[in-house]
Design an enzyme around this catalytic site. Sequence first.
Site, short mmCIF file in Angstrom:
data_model
loop_
_atom_site.label_atom_id
_atom_site.label_comp_id
_atom_site.label_asym_id
_atom_site.label_seq_id
_atom_site.Cartn_x
_atom_site.Cartn_y
_atom_site.Cartn_z
N ASP A 12 40.81 39.70 53.39
CA ASP A 12 41.64 38.56 52.98
C ASP A 12 43.10 38.74 53.37
OD1 ASP A 12 39.47 37.25 51.85
OD2 ASP A 12 39.84 38.05 49.84
N ARG A 89 48.02 44.89 38.21
CA ARG A 89 48.62 43.77 38.95
C ARG A 89 50.11 43.55 38.72
NH1 ARG A 89 45.51 43.64 43.23
NH2 ARG A 89 43.46 42.78 42.88
N ASP A 118 43.63 37.18 39.43
CA ASP A 118 44.74 37.93 40.01
C ASP A 118 45.90 37.04 40.44
OD1 ASP A 118 43.63 40.42 39.59
OD2 ASP A 118 42.49 40.38 41.45
N SER A 167 33.90 42.05 48.17
CA SER A 167 35.33 42.14 47.95
C SER A 167 35.55 43.28 46.96
CB SER A 167 35.83 40.81 47.37
OG SER A 167 37.11 41.00 46.84
N1 ARG Z 1 37.18 40.63 37.50
C1 ARG Z 1 38.17 41.66 37.50
C2 ARG Z 1 39.45 41.14 36.99
O1 ARG Z 1 39.69 39.98 36.98
C3 ARG Z 1 38.30 42.37 38.83
C4 ARG Z 1 38.64 41.56 40.02
C5 ARG Z 1 38.71 42.46 41.20
N2 ARG Z 1 38.81 41.81 42.46
C6 ARG Z 1 38.01 42.07 43.51
N3 ARG Z 1 38.29 41.48 44.62
N4 ARG Z 1 36.97 42.84 43.45
O2 ARG Z 1 40.26 41.92 36.55
#
Ligand code: ARG
Length: 391
Positions: A12, A89, A118, A167
């Site tokens: 991405d 984050r 995110d 991902s």
């Molecule tokens: N679902 C988790 C969160 O919102 C992890 C997201 C991780 N992203 C990924 N591209 N694997 O914190």
Amino acid sequence: MKVVLSYSGGLDTTVCIPLLREKYGFDEVVTVTVDIGQGEVKKAEERGKKYADVHYTIDAKEDYVQLLFKLIKANGDYEGYVLGTSIARPLIAEKIVEIAEKENADAIAHGCTGKGNDQLRFENVFYQYGFRVIAPMRELSLTREWEIDYAKQHGIDVPVSKEKPYSIDENLWSRSIEGGRLEDPSFEPPEDIYEWTAGPENAPDKPEKVEIQFEQGIPVALNGERLSGLELIQKLNETGGKHGIGRTDMMEDRVLGLKARENYEHPAATILITAHRDLEKLVLSRRELKFKKFVEEEWAELVYYGLTNDPLFDSLNAFIDETQRRVTGWVRLKLFKGSVIPVARYSEHALYSEELVSFDTKAIDQKYAEGFSLFHGLQGRIYRMKKRGQK
Ligand code: ARG
């Protein structure tokens, strides 16, 4: 026009580089990779240097460990998820802002889609500093198939294949795997999505014990050896992973309300939180434990929602820190085929008294319990008696 891109080196964010030039008209794309213990930093750096105009790698591992100490004290967990991606984050975003300010950038870009959490966690920080935000994945609603083709056209080597289109988000605390066939919750994940953990059935047939020493809620030593937080977590990821510890396959409620199927690996997190909870049960009072659970739930939700800039977060941490003053001692755990079992614990602040509770001593005359028992449950007894028609 200059843009700073939060860069992981994955599909991405790499596709974002030519997109920011072609579709958004930036003449300069600066990539920033924030090192919080993910394995792919070197690769991201190579790719950033190759595809962007300027690249920065920022080492934030120590800042991240300090955040993880807060998380351990709060037994950080959202619906069974150890909060690895979410807690990182805002820290990543702060580091990106530092570079964007230094570079005098006109905007900050990130690779998040419009479906996940995110975007919210990042942008809450970017907006706080008044930056214009660009989210190509969200604005152009691209599919991964399209991205793979676009990357190939631009001479970008693609780190995923159409067969393994996951991902991945990784840092010191957890590895998260999303996408592809995993999006069907009735599909069982193949073994090859896991990189940190052995399958419990393939783990050693002999259990292994680890002893973790805590000081004021913070893990400071492993098997008697004092270690930095970073070393301690890395070692436990290795040992725990070998024993098949810390896999989660769950349905998760995202901030937007979407349910999502999520797969995680987090050996050290599981071991440390299990140990920390066990020690708290030895030293905190019944009332403290009960109240702290509510605090923890609120704490985890703020982290998951990316709202750690809310003043409530500081207040909750202040309460938690007060409780942790006595959380000093050690816990020994047995690691065996995917399970972590506390088998011994000690603290000089224990509220436990062997003298009082033991079957073998007479320190308390048991006859005093008789009076207590006469009153205990009184209202319920009256209610049941009335129901049976008795006076
Ligand atoms: N679902 C988790 C969160 O919102 C992890 C997201 C991780 N992203 C990924 N591209 N694997 O914190």
